[in-house]
Design a protein around this motif. Structure first.
Motif, PDB file in Angstrom:
ATOM      1  N   HIS A 103       0.833  -1.215   0.000  1.00 37.17           N
ATOM      2  CA  HIS A 103       0.000   0.000   0.000  1.00 37.17           C
ATOM      3  C   HIS A 103       0.863   1.259   0.000  1.00 37.17           C
ATOM      4  O   HIS A 103       0.579   2.224  -0.709  1.00 37.17           O
ATOM      5  CB  HIS A 103      -0.940   0.002   1.211  1.00 37.17           C
ATOM      6  N   GLY A 159      -8.777  -1.667   5.367  1.00 36.29           N
ATOM      7  CA  GLY A 159      -9.765  -2.437   6.107  1.00 36.29           C
ATOM      8  C   GLY A 159      -9.184  -2.998   7.397  1.00 36.29           C
ATOM      9  O   GLY A 159      -9.900  -3.269   8.354  1.00 36.29           O
ATOM     10  N   ASP A 197     -17.216  -0.469   7.048  1.00 40.01           N
ATOM     11  CA  ASP A 197     -17.888  -1.734   6.724  1.00 40.01           C
ATOM     12  C   ASP A 197     -18.938  -2.097   7.776  1.00 40.01           C
ATOM     13  O   ASP A 197     -20.033  -2.561   7.437  1.00 40.01           O
ATOM     14  CB  ASP A 197     -16.859  -2.864   6.592  1.00 40.01           C
ATOM     15  N   ASP A 199     -19.823   5.932   0.978  1.00 39.84           N
ATOM     16  CA  ASP A 199     -19.245   7.062   0.242  1.00 39.84           C
ATOM     17  C   ASP A 199     -20.256   7.617  -0.767  1.00 39.84           C
ATOM     18  O   ASP A 199     -20.491   8.828  -0.847  1.00 39.84           O
ATOM     19  CB  ASP A 199     -17.969   6.570  -0.476  1.00 39.84           C
ATOM     20  N   GLY A 257      -7.362   1.220   1.192  1.00 40.69           N
ATOM     21  CA  GLY A 257      -8.703   1.297   0.600  1.00 40.69           C
ATOM     22  C   GLY A 257      -9.485   2.565   0.911  1.00 40.69           C
ATOM     23  O   GLY A 257     -10.163   3.120   0.039  1.00 40.69           O
ATOM     24  N   ASN A 282     -11.803   7.097  -0.669  1.00 40.75           N
ATOM     25  CA  ASN A 282     -13.003   7.817  -0.228  1.00 40.75           C
ATOM     26  C   ASN A 282     -12.995   9.284  -0.674  1.00 40.75           C
ATOM     27  O   ASN A 282     -12.012   9.997  -0.466  1.00 40.75           O
ATOM     28  CB  ASN A 282     -13.103   7.726   1.302  1.00 40.75           C
TER      29      ASN A 282
HETATM   30  O1  KG4 Z   1      -6.767  -1.722   1.308  1.00 40.02           O
HETATM   31  P1  KG4 Z   1      -7.999  -2.531   1.177  1.00 40.02           P
HETATM   32  O2  KG4 Z   1      -8.494  -2.840  -0.207  1.00 40.02           O
HETATM   33  O3  KG4 Z   1      -7.854  -3.891   1.924  1.00 40.02           O
HETATM   34  C1  KG4 Z   1      -7.159  -4.023   3.122  1.00 40.02           C
HETATM   35  O4  KG4 Z   1      -5.914  -4.089   3.068  1.00 40.02           O
HETATM   36  O5  KG4 Z   1      -7.845  -4.003   4.168  1.00 40.02           O
HETATM   37  O6  KG4 Z   1      -9.117  -1.761   1.994  1.00 40.02           O
HETATM   38  C2  KG4 Z   1     -10.409  -2.210   2.037  1.00 40.02           C
HETATM   39  C3  KG4 Z   1     -11.223  -1.259   2.880  1.00 40.02           C
HETATM   40  C4  KG4 Z   1     -12.638  -1.769   3.147  1.00 40.02           C
HETATM   41  O7  KG4 Z   1     -12.907  -1.589   4.511  1.00 40.02           O
HETATM   42  C5  KG4 Z   1     -13.492  -0.861   2.277  1.00 40.02           C
HETATM   43  O8  KG4 Z   1     -14.809  -0.665   2.788  1.00 40.02           O
HETATM   44  C6  KG4 Z   1     -12.693   0.414   2.293  1.00 40.02           C
HETATM   45  O9  KG4 Z   1     -11.357   0.000   2.208  1.00 40.02           O
HETATM   46  N1  KG4 Z   1     -13.030   1.295   1.172  1.00 40.02           N
HETATM   47  C7  KG4 Z   1     -13.606   2.501   1.323  1.00 40.02           C
HETATM   48  C8  KG4 Z   1     -13.824   3.010   0.030  1.00 40.02           C
HETATM   49  N2  KG4 Z   1     -13.358   2.097  -0.875  1.00 40.02           N
HETATM   50  C9  KG4 Z   1     -12.880   1.047  -0.147  1.00 40.02           C
HETATM   51  N3  KG4 Z   1     -13.943   3.166   2.441  1.00 40.02           N
HETATM   52  C10 KG4 Z   1     -14.509   4.367   2.282  1.00 40.02           C
HETATM   53  N4  KG4 Z   1     -14.775   4.922   1.068  1.00 40.02           N
HETATM   54  C11 KG4 Z   1     -14.439   4.300  -0.077  1.00 40.02           C
HETATM   55  N5  KG4 Z   1     -14.689   4.859  -1.261  1.00 40.02           N
END
Ligand code: KG4
Ligand code: ZN
Length: 339
Positions: free
Chosen positions: A115, A137, A167, A184, A270, A274
């Protein structure tokens, strides 16, 4: 140097080809949203099975997109952890098998290292030292990135990660999985002033730590008392929740940048996709005079290009892991992180 990146730590099977650590030649992501949606969250065993079904196709598509074959690959970078153990093992074992069969060097990459490296795939990326807000997440933290191998955590969440809060609240409100995107979308047409939610940990003495579980409980209490709001009310509640999370994240990021005297700030993970956090940080950057770096939305959520970018540094220096490389669901952040 051409590096094949493979990632399967959670619910995305991904493969990418990255040249010299910066140039993306292919970036393929097979999302498992359809597999898990009906359960309202990721079912680990189903995730592992879907990774097994998809991993070879995803990798072959990436090679095709880049117009190359495995013969052209100089190194393989694969997520070693943290993540779901059965899921992690799929990309890892695939990578090891290819490495062995084709005699290609392999390196294991920490998912957060990935990341943190996503920004290097953009035209502009931050110099050292810089501040990183990592919001995914599973993680929420502020880090000072001093240089290759020098990463200092300045503050992290005491409970839920920011994405986890999105989530859980989405689930409470009966929105789909994954929740962040749904909240979002609704938040963008809601009025954030309609619901007063607590701003957790904003007092100076809480330093750079975060806490999001109280905010989730506040939303739960509203739902218990009033039921899930409908129509505009639902959009308003999403907007209020999102604005609160954004306010806390932005405030602590400004505090950290000022405290550490850092003029360059990146946000990744992730939740960096947002709309509220992107706008809030952009405004803070303008007001405080720091430079903000944000990956394109598709590189904020899980992808393999960021894993290839992270692994390229070590591969370029001639480093490689042995065949004893194994998946680790709780892999600690390595001190040698290079972003
Ligand atoms: O980095 P990621 O893909 O996976 C991990 O490493 O955890 O992050 C996923 C997280 C999820 O909780 C998802 O709901 C959040 O990122 N997420 C968002 C948005 N797109 C993904 N949270 C808020 N707004 C968004 N647009
Ligand atoms: Zn991730």
């Amino acid at each position: 140097m051409l590096v094949l990146g493979l990632e399967s730590s959670c619910d995305e099977t991904a493969a990418a080809i990255v040249q010299d650590g910066h140039r993306v030649l292919a970036d393929v992501i097979a999302s498992q949203v359809d597999v898990h949606a009906r359960y309202g969250g990721v079912v680990p065993e189903l995730a592992s099975r879907a990774h097994i079904t998809n991993v070879i196709t995803v990798m072959e598509t990436a090679l095709q997109d880049a117009g190359i074959t495995l013969d052209d690959i100089d190194g393989i970078a694969v997520t070693q952890g943290p993540g779901l153990i059965g899921a992690l093992m799929v990309a890892l074992q695939t990578a090891k098998a290819i490495s062995y069969a084709r005699n290609i060097p392999i390196v294991g990459v920490h998912h957060l290292e990935g990341h943190l490296s996503a920004i290097r795939l953009e035209d502009e990326y931050p110099p050292f030292p810089h501040l990183a807000l990592v919001v995914s997440g599973g993680h929420t933290s502020l880090m000072r990135v001093d240089g290759p191998g020098a990463l200092v955590e300045l503050g992290a969440t005491r409970d839920d990660a920011a994405g986890e809060a999105f989530d859980k609240v989405a689930k409470l409100l009966g929105l789909g999985y994954p929740g962040g995107v749904h909240v979002d979308k609704l938040a963008q047409r809601g009025d954030a002033s309609k619901y007063a939610l607590p701003r957790p940990m904003v007092k100076k003495e809480t330093g750079l730590e975060f806490s999001f579980s109280g905010l989730k409980t506040a939303v739960l209490n509203i739902v218990r008392q009033q039921g899930v709001p409908e129509g505009q009310g639902l959009a308003d509640l999403c907007a209020s929740f999102q604005a609160t999370v954004v306010e806390v994240l932005v405030r602590k990021t400004r505090q950290a940048a000022a405290q550490e005297g850092l003029r360059h700030v990146q946000v990744c993970g992730g939740v960096a996709a947002n709309s509220g956090i992107r706008a809030g940080l952009a405004q803070a950057a303008e007001e405080d005079g720091f430079r903000l770096y944000v990956p394109r939305p598709i590189r904020c959520t899980d992808n393999a290009a960021m894993i290839a970018a992270a692994g390229s540094y070590r591969l370029q220096r001639g480093e490689q892991d042995g065949f004893d490389l194994s998946a680790d669901s709780g892999l600690p952040l390595p001190s040698r992180v290079q972003v």
